[in-house]
Design a protein around this motif. Structure first.
Motif: not given
Length: 150
Positions: A58-80
């Motif tokens: 639970m964070m603002e303006p971007m919550d942890g779930l949105t951050l996770l989706r951004e990371i998984r959607g980025d080929d360079a970061l998806m395995n983090t």
């Protein structure tokens, strides 16, 4: 001396952020960076390779779930590897986070033995592959030891 991998902590509450950094240092991870927002975390992740991200849900303006989706959607970061933290999780939180690709969940306040075991489990897991569309199948095999505490 073996080099310990860098870890990124994301929490919008400055005091909690400092506490988690201190805990990580105490259990043997001296290279820990901390940021207070999802956008700042993404910026850091694109500048430096991290072995793990531990993020508040639970964070603002971007919550942890949105951050996770951004990371998984980025080929360079998806395995983090990615661990979500929160004072309480309901089934919907866990379900959504698992579908988005969370590797583990840790309840706050942290139990040190649970934290250590989750870190070991997450850092040593196999890399993801893009061609696995049925993530829901693996949801049935997820270990949630902290759920036994309720």
């Amino acid at each position: 001396m073996s080099e310990t991998p860098p870890i990124l902590i994301v929490d919008d509450q400055e005091k909690l952020l400092k506490l988690v950094i201190l805990l990580m240092t105490r259990i043997g991870f001296p290279d820990v960076d901390g940021v207070t927002s999802g956008p700042e975390a993404l910026e850091r992740l694109r500048e430096r390779k991290y072995a793990l991200v531990i993020s508040d849900l639970m964070m603002e303006p971007m919550d942890g779930l949105t951050l996770l989706r951004e990371i998984r959607g980025d080929d360079a970061l998806m395995n983090t590897p990615f661990i979500l933290t929160e004072a309480s999780f309901d089934f919907e939180d866990i379900n959504l986070a698992h579908q988005a690709g969370a590797d583990a969940f840790i309840l706050k306040p942290f139990d040190m033995s649970v934290l250590k075991s989750k870190l070991k489990q997450v850092i040593n897991r196999k890399p993801r592959r893009r061609e696995a569309p049925l993530a829901a199948e693996s949801a049935l095999n997820v270990d949630f030891p902290m759920l036994g505490k309720f």
